[in-house]
Design an enzyme around this catalytic site. Structure first.
Site, PDB file in Angstrom:
ATOM      1  N   CYS A   4       0.849  -1.179   0.000  1.00 28.64           N
ATOM      2  CA  CYS A   4       0.000   0.000   0.000  1.00 28.64           C
ATOM      3  C   CYS A   4       0.889   1.235   0.000  1.00 28.64           C
ATOM      4  CB  CYS A   4      -0.907  -0.006   1.237  1.00 28.64           C
ATOM      5  SG  CYS A   4      -1.886  -1.534   1.440  1.00 28.64           S
ATOM      6  N   LEU A  13      -4.099  -1.086  -1.093  1.00 32.40           N
ATOM      7  CA  LEU A  13      -4.199  -2.100  -2.134  1.00 32.40           C
ATOM      8  C   LEU A  13      -4.626  -3.368  -1.423  1.00 32.40           C
ATOM      9  CD1 LEU A  13      -3.719  -2.935  -5.125  1.00 32.40           C
ATOM     10  CD2 LEU A  13      -1.430  -3.644  -4.421  1.00 32.40           C
ATOM     11  N   ASN A  73       2.377  -0.827   5.197  1.00 28.39           N
ATOM     12  CA  ASN A  73       2.548  -1.148   3.787  1.00 28.39           C
ATOM     13  C   ASN A  73       3.258  -2.490   3.737  1.00 28.39           C
ATOM     14  OD1 ASN A  73       3.284  -1.271   1.024  1.00 28.39           O
ATOM     15  ND2 ASN A  73       5.147  -0.108   1.437  1.00 28.39           N
ATOM     16  N   GLY A  74       2.603  -3.523   3.222  1.00 28.36           N
ATOM     17  CA  GLY A  74       3.285  -4.802   3.107  1.00 28.36           C
ATOM     18  C   GLY A  74       2.420  -5.995   3.465  1.00 28.36           C
ATOM     19  N   THR A  76      21.359   1.831 -14.196  1.00 22.41           N
ATOM     20  CA  THR A  76      20.970   0.424 -14.251  1.00 22.41           C
ATOM     21  C   THR A  76      19.512   0.237 -13.863  1.00 22.41           C
ATOM     22  OG1 THR A  76      23.222  -0.101 -13.534  1.00 22.41           O
ATOM     23  CG2 THR A  76      21.624  -1.891 -13.536  1.00 22.41           C
ATOM     24  N   ARG A 109      17.149   1.554 -16.628  1.00 23.96           N
ATOM     25  CA  ARG A 109      17.153   0.645 -17.770  1.00 23.96           C
ATOM     26  C   ARG A 109      16.248  -0.566 -17.529  1.00 23.96           C
ATOM     27  NH1 ARG A 109      23.563  -0.323 -19.200  1.00 23.96           N
ATOM     28  NH2 ARG A 109      24.003   1.660 -20.246  1.00 23.96           N
TER      29      ARG A 109
END
Length: 596
Positions: A2, A50, A74-75, A355, A358
């Site tokens: 979340c 979420l 969150n998690g 990195t 990309r």
């Protein structure tokens, strides 16, 4: 996962309610399902949800029975059922949320609760039962979830927390990435490390370094990873797996496919019991939950891949999916579509590391496609290369001690790179990525293997084992799954023993070339020459690609406080590595293909 936002130590927080809700709104892509806000005596907690576990009852912030302890998380807490059972039947829970267990754990164990949690999490807990009120904040051991802490010189005594940088940049003039495996306590003002695994000092110099000498237990390695995948299938919504066709994602998919079959059978039994209950007329809910009840009801695992047309990853993923029997979804993108997305990617990533940008761009594009299908959670293969020294540059390690020290350093810094990528490029679309390789138990096993068993070489120097298998990168992981316990191998030999590709390489070699070409056209030689004047810090761009990315970052996050949170990965020049982080820049990449 979340999005969370919290502030503590402010006077009359109710007057700032709208202001701080607006800050949290910048995180709403992380939690599009619902928003919640708690205003306390001197603090505010906001949550963007979420919903994946406890979908119908787990809205946050969560509040204790007496209304004095408030929590925003969150998690996911994978061992929440086991933790509930340890607390006894006298503890009454309001919801089926996996996160609610943190409240009674806090009352019983205080900040020691952090070490008891098995999962990926960032949380802020406000305790108004004491005076002055107390706030604690914590982040999971490796930093799979993201969390930032900030301070505002105009609000002395106030401390801010948020899942992403963008929620703090207009409120704070000092911001840090909250350290993984740590807990902050306003009672002492200290941030202390609670995660203390046996391998933690492996990157130290001199006699303080702990270099393991234990031989690899291949069975334990395999079974621990299988258990890590199993616990991460805790979900009440459709899930899938990211499948690049490389070793790591393919192994996760192979284990998940087997576990999904078991989950489908468990769901069948649950539906059967519900039908029997309905016939008997006893429809009173018990309020109890078990692990089977938290599994999504997809009878077949779905897999997802992305790449440029005919890229190495797409071809390998297609082969792996066919073998595993997944419902496979394959997406292609063009170099131009990727270039168009880069500004959005940088906004969500909140970093200027080349990195990471990309590799995140194709993952960002794929996540949008996945979420459009109604999927909220995917398994992903991050972490294996750091744990096992799987990046091709590891072949240049001068000795086994140096090899091990580098793996420990890379694992400790995952929150600045691959974890950040996996979290933010997926959560940009409200999609949660879970990473079994970073399971605490698996880390304890894999990080305590004698590094001599992880070392490898390529070309004419490559050795083979008694079965004719090459002692290549991540050999012990490949060997652990080179079995047929139920009569069927986990993976085809061509996948199990496929050479490592950087994700940004595997989606199509022309992707990186396309970024470089584009940067060449938009950044002049003169601009690059004056980069040191524009950015007089240690992260001065040295290539036009890095210049373009840093410039875009500054457009979104112009403050020094924001820039100070970004970390740029620099390859091991002292090992003879190229300054370009692409796997193809490692000389043995092509040499390996020439000898196969």
């Amino acid at each position: 996962m979340c999005g969370i936002f919290a502030v503590h130590g402010v006077e009359k927080p109710a007057t700032d309610r709208a202001r701080f809700i607006a800050c949290s709104k910048r995180l709403r892509h992380r939690g599009p399902d619902w928003s919640g806000c708690f205003v306390g005596k001197d603090g505010i907690l906001v949550h963007e949800r979420l919903a994946i576990v406890g979908v119908d009852t787990g809205a946050q912030p969560l509040v204790s029975q007496d209304g004095k302890i408030i929590l925003t998380v969150n998690g996911e807490i994978y061992n929440h059922i086991a933790l509930r059972e340890t607390l006894g039947s006298e503890i009454k829970f309001k919801t089926h949320s996996d996160c609610e267990v943190i409240l009674p754990l806090y009352l019983k164990y205080d900040t020691e609760l952090c070490g008891m949690l098995d999962g990926m999490f960032s949380f802020v807990l406000l305790d108004e039962s004491v005076s002055p009120s107390r706030i604690i904040a914590a982040r999971d051991p490796i930093g799979i979830t993201t969390l930032y802490q900030g301070w505002d010189s105009k609000r002395p005594g106030a401390v801010f927390f948020a899942s992403e940088l963008k929620a703090l940049v207009d409120e704070c003039d000092k911001i840090i990435s909250f350290p993984p495996g740590h807990v902050y306590d306003s009672k002492t003002g200290a941030t202390t490390r609670y995660y203390k695994p046996s391998w933690w000092n492996g990157d130290a110099d001199g006699p303080e370094a702990t270099i393991p000498t234990s031989p690899a237990d291949l069975t334990l390695l395999r079974e621990t990873l299988e258990a890590a995948v199993r616990k991460r299938l805790m979900s009440e919504v459709p899930y899938g797996v990211l499948l690049s066709g490389g070793l790591d994602s393919s192994l996760i998919a192979a284990v998940a496919a087997r576990e999904t079959e078991k989950a489908a059978q468990a769901q069948y039994e649950i539906r059967k019991r519900k039908a029997q209950t309905a016939i008997s007329g006893n429809t009173t809910p018990t309020g109890l939950i078990d692990e089977q009840a938290t599994l999504a009801a997809w009878p077949q695992l779905h897999s997802f891949s992305i790449g440029l047309e005919n890229s190495p990853d797409l071809l390998a993923a297609r082969k792996a999916a066919h073998y595993l029997g997944t419902v496979h979804h394959e997406y292609t993108f063009t170099v131009q579509e990727g270039l168009d997305a880069i500004p959005e990617v940088i906004y969500h990533l909140e970093t200027y590391d080349v990195t990471t940008v990309r590799a995140s761009t194709p993952m960002y594009l794929l996540s949008r496609k996945i979420k459009a299908m109604g999927v909220k959670m995917v398994l992903s293969g991050e972490g294996s290369d750091e744990i096992l020294g799987g990046y091709l540059y590891f072949h240049a390690a001068p000795d086994s001690n140096s090899f091990h020290q580098e793996t420990v350093k890379r694992v400790k810094n995952l929150h600045t790179s691959d974890c950040l990528r996996a979290n933010k490029s997926t959560m940009a679309w409200g999609l949660e990525a879970r990473v079994p390789f970073l399971d605490k138990a698996f880390l304890e096993v894999a990080m305590n293997v004698d590094p001599r068993e992880k070392m490898f070489s390529k070309g004419a120097n490559q050795q083979v084992d008694e079965d004719g298998r090459p002692r290549m990168e991540k050999y012990i992981l490949r060997k652990a799954f080179d079995v047929s316990l139920d009569g069927k191998p986990y993976l085809p030999t061509s996948i199990l023993w496929r050479q490592k590709e950087q994700f940004s390489d595997g989606v199509g070699y022309s992707w990186i070339d396309g970024i470089k070409d584009h940067a060449e056209s938009v950044v002049s030689d003169e601009q690059l020459a004056k980069a040191g004047e524009r950015w007089a810090d240690a992260d001065t761009p040295t290539t036009k690609e890095a210049y373009m990315i840093r410039q875009t970052f500054d457009e979104f996050f112009p403050s020094k406080a924001a820039a100070s949170t970004a970390v740029r990965w620099i390859p091991r020049g002292d090992w003879g590595c190229s300054s370009d982080p692409s796997g193809r820049s490692v000389s043995i990449h092509n040499a390996a293909y020439e000898t196969t």
